[in-house]
Design a protein around this motif. Structure first.
Motif, PDB file in Angstrom:
ATOM      1  N   LEU A 123       0.830  -1.205   0.000  1.00  0.00           N
ATOM      2  CA  LEU A 123       0.000   0.000   0.000  1.00  0.00           C
ATOM      3  C   LEU A 123       0.865   1.256   0.000  1.00  0.00           C
ATOM      4  O   LEU A 123       0.602   2.204  -0.743  1.00  0.00           O
ATOM      5  N   VAL A 124       1.919   1.247   0.820  1.00  0.00           N
ATOM      6  CA  VAL A 124       2.815   2.402   0.884  1.00  0.00           C
ATOM      7  C   VAL A 124       3.471   2.646  -0.475  1.00  0.00           C
ATOM      8  O   VAL A 124       3.559   3.786  -0.952  1.00  0.00           O
ATOM      9  N   ARG A 125       3.919   1.568  -1.096  1.00  0.00           N
ATOM     10  CA  ARG A 125       4.561   1.689  -2.404  1.00  0.00           C
ATOM     11  C   ARG A 125       3.569   2.195  -3.457  1.00  0.00           C
ATOM     12  O   ARG A 125       3.898   3.043  -4.298  1.00  0.00           O
ATOM     13  N   THR A 126       2.362   1.688  -3.392  1.00  0.00           N
ATOM     14  CA  THR A 126       1.334   2.109  -4.347  1.00  0.00           C
ATOM     15  C   THR A 126       0.987   3.580  -4.169  1.00  0.00           C
ATOM     16  O   THR A 126       0.840   4.327  -5.149  1.00  0.00           O
ATOM     17  N   ILE A 127       0.860   4.009  -2.923  1.00  0.00           N
ATOM     18  CA  ILE A 127       0.557   5.417  -2.652  1.00  0.00           C
ATOM     19  C   ILE A 127       1.664   6.313  -3.197  1.00  0.00           C
ATOM     20  O   ILE A 127       1.398   7.378  -3.768  1.00  0.00           O
ATOM     21  N   LEU A 128       2.918   5.879  -3.034  1.00  0.00           N
ATOM     22  CA  LEU A 128       4.041   6.659  -3.560  1.00  0.00           C
ATOM     23  C   LEU A 128       3.921   6.830  -5.070  1.00  0.00           C
ATOM     24  O   LEU A 128       4.106   7.928  -5.606  1.00  0.00           O
ATOM     25  N   MET A 129       3.585   5.747  -5.750  1.00  0.00           N
ATOM     26  CA  MET A 129       3.430   5.818  -7.203  1.00  0.00           C
ATOM     27  C   MET A 129       2.330   6.790  -7.600  1.00  0.00           C
ATOM     28  O   MET A 129       2.474   7.591  -8.529  1.00  0.00           O
ATOM     29  N   PHE A 130       1.227   6.737  -6.885  1.00  0.00           N
ATOM     30  CA  PHE A 130       0.114   7.617  -7.227  1.00  0.00           C
ATOM     31  C   PHE A 130       0.409   9.070  -6.852  1.00  0.00           C
ATOM     32  O   PHE A 130      -0.131   9.989  -7.465  1.00  0.00           O
ATOM     33  N   ASP A 131       1.244   9.270  -5.863  1.00  0.00           N
ATOM     34  CA  ASP A 131       1.691  10.636  -5.559  1.00  0.00           C
ATOM     35  C   ASP A 131       2.472  11.207  -6.742  1.00  0.00           C
ATOM     36  O   ASP A 131       2.274  12.362  -7.139  1.00  0.00           O
ATOM     37  N   TYR A 132       3.372  10.389  -7.289  1.00  0.00           N
ATOM     38  CA  TYR A 132       4.102  10.818  -8.483  1.00  0.00           C
ATOM     39  C   TYR A 132       3.131  11.082  -9.635  1.00  0.00           C
ATOM     40  O   TYR A 132       3.302  12.034 -10.409  1.00  0.00           O
ATOM     41  N   ALA A 133       2.130  10.224  -9.732  1.00  0.00           N
ATOM     42  CA  ALA A 133       1.155  10.378 -10.816  1.00  0.00           C
ATOM     43  C   ALA A 133       0.464  11.733 -10.737  1.00  0.00           C
ATOM     44  O   ALA A 133       0.329  12.444 -11.738  1.00  0.00           O
ATOM     45  N   ILE A 134       0.031  12.106  -9.552  1.00  0.00           N
ATOM     46  CA  ILE A 134      -0.667  13.386  -9.380  1.00  0.00           C
ATOM     47  C   ILE A 134       0.243  14.547  -9.753  1.00  0.00           C
ATOM     48  O   ILE A 134      -0.167  15.494 -10.431  1.00  0.00           O
ATOM     49  N   ILE A 135       1.504  14.467  -9.330  1.00  0.00           N
ATOM     50  CA  ILE A 135       2.455  15.542  -9.634  1.00  0.00           C
ATOM     51  C   ILE A 135       2.683  15.654 -11.140  1.00  0.00           C
ATOM     52  O   ILE A 135       2.565  16.741 -11.731  1.00  0.00           O
ATOM     53  N   PHE A 136       2.993  14.532 -11.783  1.00  0.00           N
ATOM     54  CA  PHE A 136       3.346  14.565 -13.202  1.00  0.00           C
ATOM     55  C   PHE A 136       2.140  14.896 -14.084  1.00  0.00           C
ATOM     56  O   PHE A 136       2.270  15.624 -15.073  1.00  0.00           O
ATOM     57  N   ILE A 137       0.992  14.363 -13.737  1.00  0.00           N
ATOM     58  CA  ILE A 137      -0.209  14.653 -14.534  1.00  0.00           C
ATOM     59  C   ILE A 137      -0.571  16.131 -14.426  1.00  0.00           C
ATOM     60  O   ILE A 137      -0.920  16.775 -15.420  1.00  0.00           O
TER      61      ILE A 137
END
Length: 284
Positions: A123-137
């Motif tokens: 879950l922690v790893r997935t949240i990190l990925m989605f944090d990057y997603a929000i920033i880059f998008i």
């Protein structure tokens, strides 16, 4: 990488299409994603499958930011082409994450206490990925919006672009405008007093009105009022036997034209200023 993480990634890779279909059904009926409602199931499923197919590559890497940036930029560009607002694109992304865990819970891949602990790591790893997603998008959306505004402003600039002749007129405006006004007053008096007509020549009034709106903005309104008064007075003196209502209609049109052209000119200047501030802010 823990066994729990491997389980999650394997689940997503194996059942990407099934998870994507559930996500597509969700965004098509969700009140927070109205822009997705008119997209076909095939289009939506393809969007989600592409994301889930890239999930393992982004999940495994030690540098998720570098690996995920190109994909999330592509995600932003695809959604931008479909005219989907940024807020909805981000919420749809949140739903993608949610459906991963809903599907994982349904499949009960994390049963034991150890696996549940490993699920937290996933879950922690997935949240990190989605944090990057929000920033880059968000970054890519801002770039695309700036580009779209710049393109539209470029068209406006092209429309209002100044040729050599228009630049010459602008430089000589303090000479040209008085000459035009004197010429119009002479033509008006001659037409009324000698020719006894008010036909055709009044169209010449638009020339100084429009030019003054482009050069001095609000001055055009005062100029149109001055010309209207002169036209009415001349009519009353030399053409008193002809009804004046036609002249009054023309005067009203002169004033309206001056207001509209002035408003358009001010709007263009304001839009350019907003664009410049936005672009400067984006560069920072």
């Amino acid at each position: 990488m823990t066994a729990g993480s491997l389980k999650l990634v394997t689940l997503i890779e194996t059942h990407a299409e099934a998870i994507a279909e559930q996500w597509a059904k969700d965004v098509k009926k969700n009140a927070r994603t109205p822009s997705y409602h008119n997209l076909s199931n095939e289009t939506l499923t393809t969007m989600a499958v592409r994301f889930y197919d890239n999930f393992s590559q982004m999940f495994y890497t030690e540098k998720p930011a570098e690996i995920s940036r190109p994909y999330f930029y592509q995600y932003a560009e695809e959604h931008f082409r479909h005219s989907i607002p940024l807020s909805e694109a981000l919420y749809a992304l949140i739903l993608m994450r949610r459906h991963i865990w809903l599907y994982a819970e349904f499949q009960t891949i994390f049963i034991s206490a150890v696996e549940q602990k490993q699920a937290v790591d996933s879950l922690v790893r997935t949240i990190l990925m989605f944090d990057y997603a929000i920033i880059f998008i968000t970054q890519r959306y801002e770039e695309l919006l700036h580009g779209e505004v710049e393109k539209k402003m470029g068209r406006l600039r092209h429309i209002f672009a100044e040729s050599t002749f228009s630049l010459f007129l602008r430089r000589q405006k303090y000479i040209i405008m008085p000459c035009l006004l004197i010429l119009l007053m002479i033509i008006t008096s001659y037409s009324h007093a000698v020719l006894k007509t008010d036909i055709l020549f009044t169209h010449l009034y638009y020339i100084p009105i429009i030019l003054s709106a482009l050069w001095w903005k609000r001055v055009s309104i005062y100029l149109s009022i001055f010309l209207s008064l002169y036209l009415v007075i001349s009519h009353l003196i030399f053409l008193s036997h002809i009804p004046i209502y036609v002249e009054l209609v023309r005067c009203a049109i002169f004033i309206v034209i001056s207001i509209v052209v002035t408003w358009l000119g001010r709007g263009l200047v304001a839009a350019e200023e907003i664009l410049k501030r936005s672009l400067l802010k984006g560069e920072r």
